[in-house]
Design a protein around this motif. Structure first.
Motif, PDB file in Angstrom:
ATOM      1  N   GLU A   1      -4.328 -11.211 -66.075  1.00 50.40           N
ATOM      2  CA  GLU A   1      -4.561 -10.086 -65.177  1.00 50.40           C
ATOM      3  C   GLU A   1      -3.363  -9.893 -64.237  1.00 50.40           C
ATOM      4  O   GLU A   1      -2.961  -8.770 -63.958  1.00 50.40           O
ATOM      5  CB  GLU A   1      -5.867 -10.273 -64.416  1.00 50.40           C
ATOM      6  N   ARG A   2      -2.755 -10.997 -63.784  1.00 47.19           N
ATOM      7  CA  ARG A   2      -1.544 -10.887 -62.964  1.00 47.19           C
ATOM      8  C   ARG A   2      -0.396 -10.279 -63.773  1.00 47.19           C
ATOM      9  O   ARG A   2       0.350  -9.435 -63.276  1.00 47.19           O
ATOM     10  CB  ARG A   2      -1.145 -12.257 -62.397  1.00 47.19           C
TER      11      ARG A   2
ATOM     12  N   ARG B   1      -0.718  -8.253 -66.390  1.00 45.38           N
ATOM     13  CA  ARG B   1      -1.056  -6.845 -66.614  1.00 45.38           C
ATOM     14  C   ARG B   1      -0.721  -6.007 -65.392  1.00 45.38           C
ATOM     15  O   ARG B   1      -0.256  -4.880 -65.504  1.00 45.38           O
ATOM     16  CB  ARG B   1      -2.551  -6.708 -66.941  1.00 45.38           C
ATOM     17  N   ASP B   2      -0.924  -6.568 -64.201  1.00 48.54           N
ATOM     18  CA  ASP B   2      -0.674  -5.850 -62.956  1.00 48.54           C
ATOM     19  C   ASP B   2       0.784  -5.913 -62.502  1.00 48.54           C
ATOM     20  O   ASP B   2       1.125  -5.445 -61.420  1.00 48.54           O
ATOM     21  CB  ASP B   2      -1.599  -6.384 -61.854  1.00 48.54           C
TER      22      ASP B   2
END
Length: 162
Positions: free
Chosen positions: A107-108, A110-111
Motif C-alpha cells: 500500500e505504501r 502504491r501510494d
C-alpha cells in the motif's frame, strides 16, 4: 549416477549471471483504470531515465508499465518502453515481472511512499529488440533484472544468464 562417489553427475552447466546494465527509470503518476476483477489495473507512464553499463544512453519518453496491483498476491508488471544509446541506436524493451511485499508495504508502494528495498521482492525478465548489429547480443540471451521501486521511478540491475 557416478559409480565412484554415489552422486548424480550433472548433464548441463549451471547458469551464471553477468551484470550488463543498470536502468534508472522515471515515471509519472499512475493512470488508474480501476478494479478489473483480477486486481487494480494501473498504467504508469515512463517519461525519462538513464542506461549505464555495457550500454550508455537514455530512456525515451514513450512507454508505460501496465500493472495489475493486488494487495494479497504478487503485483504483475509489464513494462514496454525504449531507450536510445549515446551512439543513436534504439532498443525496444518488454519487461515482465512481479513485485511482492506484505500488504502494508504494498500500500505504501502504491501510494508512492518510500520503502526499504529488502521489504520487496521485485524481479523481472526483460527482452530486447534492436536493429543495430552491434547490440544484437541483447537479442541472443536470457536476461533477468532485480528492481528497486522508488517514489518517482524504478532502478533495475540487468543480468545476462550465461
Amino acid at each position: 549416477m557416478d559409480e565412484d562417489s554415489g552422486t548424480h553427475s550433472r548433464s548441463a552447466l549451471e547458469p551464471t549471471l553477468e551484470h550488463v546494465l543498470d536502468l534508472e527509470i522515471e515515471v509519472e503518476d499512475p493512470i488508474e483504470i480501476g478494479e478489473t476483477g483480477d486486481g487494480q489495473r494501473r498504467i504508469i507512464p515512463i517519461v525519462d531515465g538513464t542506461v549505464s553499463g555495457r550500454i550508455e544512453g537514455h530512456v525515451i519518453p514513450a512507454g508505460a508499465d501496465y500493472q495489475l496491483f493486488r494487495v494479497d498476491r504478487p503485483t504483475e508488471l509489464v513494462a514496454k518502453y525504449a531507450f536510445e544509446t549515446d551512439d543513436g541506436s534504439r532498443v525496444y524493451v518488454e519487461n515482465r515481472g512481479i513485485r511482492y511485499a506484505p500488504p502494508e508495504t504494498k500500500e505504501r508502494l502504491r501510494d508512492g511512499k518510500p520503502v526499504e528495498p529488502d521489504e520487496v521482492y521485485f524481479q523481472s525478465t526483460p527482452q530486447f529488440e534492436t536493429a543495430d548489429p552491434e547490440l544484437e547480443w541483447l537479442t541472443q540471451s536470457i536476461f533477468v533484472a532485480s528492481g528497486i521501486r522508488q517514489p518517482n521511478g524504478v532502478k533495475l540491475a540487468v543480468y545476462r544468464v550465461a
